[in-house]
Motif scaffolding. Structure first.
Motif, PDB file in Angstrom:
ATOM      1  N   PHE A 145      68.221  51.347  -9.121  1.00  0.00           N
ATOM      2  CA  PHE A 145      69.231  51.503  -8.620  1.00  0.00           C
ATOM      3  C   PHE A 145      70.205  52.203  -9.714  1.00  0.00           C
ATOM      4  CE2 PHE A 145      73.970  50.063  -8.323  1.00  0.00           C
ATOM      5  CZ  PHE A 145      74.344  50.152  -7.268  1.00  0.00           C
TER       6      PHE A 145
ATOM      7  N   LEU B 138      82.792  50.515  -8.689  1.00  0.00           N
ATOM      8  CA  LEU B 138      81.775  50.294  -7.746  1.00  0.00           C
ATOM      9  C   LEU B 138      82.476  50.295  -6.177  1.00  0.00           C
ATOM     10  CD1 LEU B 138      78.652  49.433  -7.777  1.00  0.00           C
ATOM     11  CD2 LEU B 138      79.193  47.405  -7.141  1.00  0.00           C
TER      12      LEU B 138
ATOM     13  N   HIS C 221      78.180  52.103  -2.615  1.00  0.00           N
ATOM     14  CA  HIS C 221      77.156  51.417  -3.516  1.00  0.00           C
ATOM     15  C   HIS C 221      76.320  50.126  -3.035  1.00  0.00           C
ATOM     16  CE1 HIS C 221      79.749  53.696  -6.783  1.00  0.00           C
ATOM     17  NE2 HIS C 221      78.348  54.202  -7.095  1.00  0.00           N
ATOM     18  N   VAL C 222      77.487  49.147  -2.393  1.00  0.00           N
ATOM     19  CA  VAL C 222      76.950  48.066  -2.142  1.00  0.00           C
ATOM     20  C   VAL C 222      76.008  48.185  -0.882  1.00  0.00           C
ATOM     21  CG1 VAL C 222      77.585  45.761  -1.055  1.00  0.00           C
ATOM     22  CG2 VAL C 222      79.032  46.833  -2.642  1.00  0.00           C
TER      23      VAL C 222
ATOM     24  N   ALA D 215      72.663  49.050  -2.679  1.00  0.00           N
ATOM     25  CA  ALA D 215      72.267  48.122  -3.551  1.00  0.00           C
ATOM     26  C   ALA D 215      71.345  47.201  -2.436  1.00  0.00           C
ATOM     27  CB  ALA D 215      73.228  47.342  -4.242  1.00  0.00           C
TER      28      ALA D 215
ATOM     29  N   TRP E 162      67.407  46.215  -3.086  1.00  0.00           N
ATOM     30  CA  TRP E 162      67.134  45.063  -3.473  1.00  0.00           C
ATOM     31  C   TRP E 162      66.078  44.585  -2.218  1.00  0.00           C
ATOM     32  CZ3 TRP E 162      70.452  46.955  -6.767  1.00  0.00           C
ATOM     33  CH2 TRP E 162      70.242  46.290  -8.119  1.00  0.00           C
TER      34      TRP E 162
ATOM     35  N   VAL F 144      67.813  49.152 -13.348  1.00  0.00           N
ATOM     36  CA  VAL F 144      68.983  49.615 -13.138  1.00  0.00           C
ATOM     37  C   VAL F 144      69.169  50.917 -13.908  1.00  0.00           C
ATOM     38  CG1 VAL F 144      71.526  49.296 -13.355  1.00  0.00           C
ATOM     39  CG2 VAL F 144      70.112  47.776 -12.188  1.00  0.00           C
TER      40      VAL F 144
ATOM     41  N   ILE G  28      81.028  48.318 -13.284  1.00  0.00           N
ATOM     42  CA  ILE G  28      79.821  48.546 -12.200  1.00  0.00           C
ATOM     43  C   ILE G  28      78.975  47.494 -12.494  1.00  0.00           C
ATOM     44  CG2 ILE G  28      77.751  49.931 -11.620  1.00  0.00           C
ATOM     45  CD1 ILE G  28      79.498  52.369 -11.967  1.00  0.00           C
TER      46      ILE G  28
ATOM     47  N   ASP H  29      80.627  44.034 -11.648  1.00  0.00           N
ATOM     48  CA  ASP H  29      80.582  43.963 -10.082  1.00  0.00           C
ATOM     49  C   ASP H  29      79.202  43.714  -9.479  1.00  0.00           C
ATOM     50  OD1 ASP H  29      83.433  44.133  -9.918  1.00  0.00           O
ATOM     51  OD2 ASP H  29      83.278  46.286  -9.543  1.00  0.00           O
ATOM     52  N   LEU H  30      78.316  44.271 -10.066  1.00  0.00           N
ATOM     53  CA  LEU H  30      76.850  44.013  -9.362  1.00  0.00           C
ATOM     54  C   LEU H  30      76.320  42.803  -9.561  1.00  0.00           C
ATOM     55  CD1 LEU H  30      75.334  46.370  -8.169  1.00  0.00           C
ATOM     56  CD2 LEU H  30      74.021  46.489 -10.395  1.00  0.00           C
TER      57      LEU H  30
ATOM     58  N   PHE I 118      73.399  41.114  -7.514  1.00  0.00           N
ATOM     59  CA  PHE I 118      72.115  41.857  -7.819  1.00  0.00           C
ATOM     60  C   PHE I 118      71.768  41.868  -9.029  1.00  0.00           C
ATOM     61  CE2 PHE I 118      74.560  43.544  -4.005  1.00  0.00           C
ATOM     62  CZ  PHE I 118      73.553  43.526  -2.976  1.00  0.00           C
TER      63      PHE I 118
END
Ligand code: GLU
Length: 302
Positions: free
Chosen positions: A8, A16, A20-21, A24, A28, A40, A58, A61-62, A67
């Motif tokens: 990623f 983010l 991006h989600v 991701a 994943w 990452v 970022i 939030d990830l 993730f």
């Protein structure tokens, strides 16, 4: 495909967002399904646009979304020696030359007069309209992949034979001889691209001294042993050139690729970090739960 390695790779040039989600989720999910490893990689090659506070946000939030990487994160800004080493490898093959062209100058070049080429179906396509992503299989995806606003530039080779000296304010390019790159996208099927017709000689370092995305990502994917690249359809046209570049760098087997649909803000514009309304920060502040954010992101794709 067991033991695969994927990544990623966000650029820390904004917060983010739902786009991006979506990426991701694909990274994943596809990797876990294959019992693989997710890396990452912070793609902060652009020193002017990247900001540590975006990177921190970022990553935060990830983590909040659940993730988790399977190895320590790497930052492109700390990998200068790796890129310099890869550059030397190309240089020793006589493939690197200095280029003083600005983007404006390339845009002004009479590219349309340099001939035409054929698309994947063998039909002649005038160069002037081939400045976008390559033709792809799967017609429904064409509209999503084609982004006129960001249509790429074809470099006409202006500095190829000028023998310019390298130095401050001068870029570096790698010569891409005509080649037909074939690969099988895991979602779209068989693809064909001709990098020398699509983009011409690739910029490796820009005039400001930044390593470029194409170069840094290709080197990293090779050095980090990435075997499955999962990313949005907007990067489909980059794949042929990255396969060609990786071969020049000595990579025997290119990674596999999977390009997934994007959330489109309108028919021809994908979401971008500038679209604050889709920022994960805002949704968190408004009380959304991680699962709802993920569900929302996925609901916007189809
Ligand atoms: N850094 C790129 C981006 O944020 C992704 C590059 C890639 O997946 O190859 O769009």
């Amino acid at each position: 495909m067991r033991g695969i390695i994927s990544r990623f790779a966000p650029a820390p040039t904004g917060f983010l967002h739902l786009g991006h989600v979506v990426n991701a989720v694909h990274v994943w999910r596809e990797t876990r399904t294959r019992s693989g490893t997710v890396l990452v990689r912070i793609e902060d090659h652009d020193r002017q646009r990247s900001r540590p506070e975006f990177e921190a946000a970022i990553l935060e939030d990830l983590a909040w979304l659940g993730f988790e990487a399977d190895a320590p994160m790497v930052r492109q800004s700390e990998r200068h020696d790796i890129y310099a080493h890869a550059l030397d490898r190309l240089r020793r093959q006589g493939l690197i030359y200095a280029c003083s062209c600005s983007r404006a100058r390339i845009e002004a070049a009479p590219a349309a007069q340099t001939g035409s080429a054929t698309n994947a179906a063998g039909a002649a396509v005038p160069r002037a309209i081939r400045k976008g992503p390559a033709p792809i299989a799967g017609e429904a995806d064409v509209a999503q992949a084609f982004r006129p606003a960001d249509a790429e530039l074809w470099y006409p080779g202006t500095c190829r034979h000028r023998g310019l000296a390298e130095g401050a304010g001068i870029g570096l390019r790698v010569r891409l001889e005509p080649s037909l790159e074939r690969f099988v996208d895991l979602r779209l099927g068989a693809q064909e691209q001709r990098p020398s017709d699509q983009c011409g000689d690739l910029l490796v370092r820009d005039r400001g001294g930044n390593w470029t995305y194409q170069f840094a990502a290709t080197v990293d994917d090779m050095v980090q042993g990435v075997t499955l690249v999962i990313r949005g359809l907007d990067l489909l046209a980059s794949t042929g050139r990255q396969i060609q570049l990786a071969r020049l760098l000595g990579r025997a087997d290119p990674p596999a690729f999977l390009h997934h649909p994007l959330i489109m803000r309108s028919a021809d514009r994908k979401l971008s970090k500038a679209d604050g309304d889709t920022g994960i920060r805002e949704l968190r502040a408004a009380g959304w739960a991680p699962a709802d954010v993920i569900a929302r992101a996925l609901s916007l794709v189809d």
